[in-house]
Design a protein around this motif. Sequence first.
Motif, mmCIF file in Angstrom:
data_model
loop_
_atom_site.group_PDB
_atom_site.id
_atom_site.type_symbol
_atom_site.label_atom_id
_atom_site.label_comp_id
_atom_site.label_asym_id
_atom_site.label_seq_id
_atom_site.Cartn_x
_atom_site.Cartn_y
_atom_site.Cartn_z
ATOM 1 N N MET A 118 0.817 -1.192 0.000
ATOM 2 C CA MET A 118 0.000 0.000 0.000
ATOM 3 C C MET A 118 0.860 1.255 0.000
ATOM 4 N N ILE A 119 1.941 1.249 0.789
ATOM 5 C CA ILE A 119 2.799 2.428 0.858
ATOM 6 C C ILE A 119 3.523 2.641 -0.465
ATOM 7 N N LYS A 120 3.945 1.556 -1.134
ATOM 8 C CA LYS A 120 4.619 1.698 -2.426
ATOM 9 C C LYS A 120 3.661 2.284 -3.460
ATOM 10 N N ARG A 121 2.402 1.901 -3.404
ATOM 11 C CA ARG A 121 1.413 2.437 -4.347
ATOM 12 C C ARG A 121 1.229 3.936 -4.139
ATOM 13 N N ILE A 122 1.225 4.378 -2.894
ATOM 14 C CA ILE A 122 1.091 5.812 -2.603
ATOM 15 C C ILE A 122 2.310 6.572 -3.120
ATOM 16 N N ARG A 123 3.511 5.988 -2.949
ATOM 17 C CA ARG A 123 4.716 6.637 -3.455
ATOM 18 C C ARG A 123 4.684 6.772 -4.971
ATOM 19 N N VAL A 124 4.183 5.757 -5.656
ATOM 20 C CA VAL A 124 4.098 5.810 -7.116
ATOM 21 C C VAL A 124 3.087 6.871 -7.544
ATOM 22 N N ILE A 125 1.978 6.977 -6.848
ATOM 23 C CA ILE A 125 0.971 7.990 -7.187
ATOM 24 C C ILE A 125 1.517 9.394 -6.944
ATOM 25 N N ILE A 126 2.244 9.595 -5.859
ATOM 26 C CA ILE A 126 2.856 10.908 -5.592
ATOM 27 C C ILE A 126 3.886 11.233 -6.670
ATOM 28 N N GLY A 127 4.681 10.250 -7.078
ATOM 29 C CA GLY A 127 5.638 10.459 -8.158
ATOM 30 C C GLY A 127 4.960 10.773 -9.471
ATOM 31 N N ILE A 182 8.835 11.649 -19.271
ATOM 32 C CA ILE A 182 9.425 10.311 -19.101
ATOM 33 C C ILE A 182 9.081 9.751 -17.723
ATOM 34 N N GLY A 183 9.178 10.577 -16.691
ATOM 35 C CA GLY A 183 8.815 10.130 -15.347
ATOM 36 C C GLY A 183 7.343 9.775 -15.238
ATOM 37 N N PHE A 184 6.490 10.562 -15.888
ATOM 38 C CA PHE A 184 5.052 10.294 -15.866
ATOM 39 C C PHE A 184 4.740 8.948 -16.509
ATOM 40 N N ILE A 185 5.337 8.689 -17.665
ATOM 41 C CA ILE A 185 5.095 7.429 -18.366
ATOM 42 C C ILE A 185 5.620 6.245 -17.557
ATOM 43 N N SER A 186 6.823 6.386 -16.982
ATOM 44 C CA SER A 186 7.378 5.265 -16.217
ATOM 45 C C SER A 186 6.572 4.997 -14.948
ATOM 46 N N ASN A 187 6.085 6.038 -14.289
ATOM 47 C CA ASN A 187 5.241 5.828 -13.108
ATOM 48 C C ASN A 187 3.891 5.236 -13.487
ATOM 49 N N MET A 188 3.372 5.596 -14.647
ATOM 50 C CA MET A 188 2.115 5.020 -15.111
ATOM 51 C C MET A 188 2.278 3.524 -15.378
ATOM 52 N N ILE A 189 3.392 3.137 -15.982
ATOM 53 C CA ILE A 189 3.665 1.718 -16.231
ATOM 54 C C ILE A 189 3.820 0.969 -14.912
ATOM 55 N N GLU A 190 4.538 1.565 -13.963
ATOM 56 C CA GLU A 190 4.714 0.938 -12.645
ATOM 57 C C GLU A 190 3.381 0.765 -11.919
ATOM 58 N N LEU A 191 2.509 1.752 -12.024
ATOM 59 C CA LEU A 191 1.198 1.657 -11.372
ATOM 60 C C LEU A 191 0.344 0.569 -12.025
ATOM 61 N N LYS A 192 0.418 0.446 -13.341
ATOM 62 C CA LYS A 192 -0.334 -0.615 -14.016
ATOM 63 C C LYS A 192 0.185 -1.995 -13.640
ATOM 64 N N LYS A 193 1.502 -2.117 -13.471
ATOM 65 C CA LYS A 193 2.069 -3.398 -13.033
ATOM 66 C C LYS A 193 1.585 -3.768 -11.631
ATOM 67 N N MET A 194 1.460 -2.771 -10.780
ATOM 68 C CA MET A 194 1.011 -3.036 -9.415
ATOM 69 C C MET A 194 -0.456 -3.427 -9.385
ATOM 70 N N ASN A 195 -1.282 -2.855 -10.269
ATOM 71 C CA ASN A 195 -2.704 -3.183 -10.296
ATOM 72 C C ASN A 195 -2.952 -4.569 -10.881
#
Length: 62
Positions: free
Chosen positions: A1-10, A47-60
């Motif tokens: 849960m905390i990692k997901r919040i960090r990715v959303i903040i990023g 680039i950061g936005f796209i990479s965080n979006m990919i990371e968030l999709k992997k987590m979901n």
Amino acid sequence: MIKRIRVIIGLISCLVICIWGGYRLITGYPQSSSLFIPLLFIVGGFIGFISNMIELKKMNVS
């Protein structure tokens, strides 16, 4: 849960950096000859936005 919040903040912060760079590029003063910094913000934020979006999709998916 905390990692997901960090990715959303990023994700949000990279979007803000990208928008700020676009704003500074559009409203830049004519006497300012340095367009490198706003372009750097736009590219880096995107680039950061796209990479965080990919990371968030992997987590979901997991």
